[in-house]
Design an enzyme around this catalytic site. Sequence first.
Site, short mmCIF file in Angstrom:
data_model
loop_
_atom_site.label_atom_id
_atom_site.label_comp_id
_atom_site.label_asym_id
_atom_site.label_seq_id
_atom_site.Cartn_x
_atom_site.Cartn_y
_atom_site.Cartn_z
N ARG A 85 -6.63 -6.76 -7.26
CA ARG A 85 -7.41 -7.50 -6.28
C ARG A 85 -8.76 -6.85 -5.99
O ARG A 85 -9.74 -7.54 -5.73
CB ARG A 85 -6.62 -7.64 -4.96
CG ARG A 85 -5.46 -8.62 -5.04
CD ARG A 85 -4.78 -8.75 -3.69
NE ARG A 85 -3.66 -9.69 -3.74
CZ ARG A 85 -3.76 -11.00 -3.51
NH1 ARG A 85 -4.93 -11.52 -3.23
NH2 ARG A 85 -2.70 -11.77 -3.58
N LYS B 9 0.05 3.01 -0.51
CA LYS B 9 0.78 1.81 -0.92
C LYS B 9 0.38 1.55 -2.36
O LYS B 9 -0.80 1.28 -2.64
CB LYS B 9 0.44 0.61 -0.05
CG LYS B 9 1.14 -0.68 -0.52
CD LYS B 9 0.73 -1.90 0.29
CE LYS B 9 1.37 -3.17 -0.28
NZ LYS B 9 0.96 -4.39 0.45
N TYR C 47 -14.72 -6.10 -4.63
CA TYR C 47 -15.93 -6.81 -5.05
C TYR C 47 -17.11 -5.87 -5.30
O TYR C 47 -17.81 -6.02 -6.28
CB TYR C 47 -16.33 -7.90 -4.03
CG TYR C 47 -17.39 -8.83 -4.57
CD1 TYR C 47 -17.06 -9.80 -5.51
CD2 TYR C 47 -18.70 -8.73 -4.15
CE1 TYR C 47 -18.03 -10.65 -6.03
CE2 TYR C 47 -19.69 -9.57 -4.66
CZ TYR C 47 -19.35 -10.52 -5.61
OH TYR C 47 -20.31 -11.35 -6.12
N THR D 234 -3.12 -8.25 3.00
CA THR D 234 -3.34 -9.29 1.99
C THR D 234 -2.45 -10.49 2.25
O THR D 234 -2.91 -11.64 2.25
CB THR D 234 -3.05 -8.72 0.59
OG1 THR D 234 -3.86 -7.58 0.37
CG2 THR D 234 -3.34 -9.76 -0.48
N THR D 235 -1.17 -10.24 2.47
CA THR D 235 -0.20 -11.32 2.69
C THR D 235 -0.48 -12.05 3.99
O THR D 235 -0.16 -13.23 4.13
CB THR D 235 1.23 -10.74 2.69
OG1 THR D 235 1.42 -10.00 1.49
CG2 THR D 235 2.27 -11.83 2.79
N ILE E 14 6.36 -1.71 1.25
CA ILE E 14 5.59 -2.65 2.07
C ILE E 14 5.67 -3.97 1.33
O ILE E 14 4.95 -4.20 0.36
CB ILE E 14 4.13 -2.18 2.27
CG1 ILE E 14 4.11 -0.79 2.94
CG2 ILE E 14 3.36 -3.19 3.12
CD1 ILE E 14 2.72 -0.19 3.07
N TYR F 137 -4.43 1.90 0.15
CA TYR F 137 -3.86 0.75 -0.54
C TYR F 137 -4.50 0.63 -1.91
O TYR F 137 -5.67 0.27 -2.03
CB TYR F 137 -4.10 -0.51 0.31
CG TYR F 137 -3.46 -1.79 -0.18
CD1 TYR F 137 -2.51 -1.80 -1.20
CD2 TYR F 137 -3.79 -3.00 0.42
CE1 TYR F 137 -1.93 -2.98 -1.63
CE2 TYR F 137 -3.21 -4.19 0.01
CZ TYR F 137 -2.29 -4.18 -1.02
OH TYR F 137 -1.72 -5.35 -1.44
#
Length: 323
Positions: A142, A165, A111, A48-49, A205, A137
Amino acid sequence: MTHNPFGQVLVALVTPFAADGEVDWDDVERLIDDVVTHGADGIVVSGTTGETSTLTDPEKIRLVEVAKAVAGDRAKIIQGGGSNETAHAMDLYKQAEQAGADGVMIVTPYYNKPTQAGILTHFRMIADATDLPVILYDIPGRSGVPIRYETLLRAAKHPNILAVKDAKGDLAEVSRVLNQTDLLYFSGDDANVLPHLAIGASGLIGVTANIAPKPYRTMIDAVNAGDLHTAQAQHKALEPLVRATMTHVPGTVATKYILHGLGRIGSPRVRLPLVGPEDTEAALIEDEIALVRGVDGLDLSRFRPDRNAAAGGALPKVHGTTR
């Protein structure tokens, strides 16, 4: 307890771009070497980052290759760029394994909002497609859907699924899963790293670790040694830096803004639809940075933020297509 093949201080690496939005590979190399030299023993690329949503698959695979070349045996390299299309994710992780990744991180399909049965099938099929150890994750903010407790217990039975995570922030559920599985847990919320560690998480993380990996190394080593006082001191020192990084704009945006202000990357550019901080947001970040004191390995005396360089976002020459 499951053997940890991922490391403990994992950096959710930003992907440095030039002003035109293309990946700055020299900066990628410098940033990886910097964070590993200062205590990171794991790197998650194109997560993501790392702006995975706007990276192409070839860029994601090259990030693995470059990270492996720079880190060598000093840190594990985890491919974090998944997909909400199961077939696409399977193919990407196969390529990452061939490129030398040490593990993969599978984000909950976003989504689509699948049922828990769909989420579990997605995880199992990807884990079947690679021999690499897997981190799940869990980030409902998100993805739109959480990985429920029962799903985690079922996923834990897969031999390749070794870790989670956690960016859900339900510490009671983390404790429950730790009690009933051998899953390793990694804090995916910079503000809650120490609370996660205190109840048995294996590491972090982190986004803020791009800027300051050393205090996280100190914190982990202190927790491993049972030294709560030292761990608490690092947690307190990091608090305003975490707030600066994670509160006012997306973490990627703030991290690049700060790294550029410190002269550690050549541009703070992000790819659209992300944009750099507006003046009011930049001012808030700068106010938080002014409160940072005593963070190991971080010299803010040369912090020179450049709001003009950070303004707007870039359109890359090749867009990140699904197929």
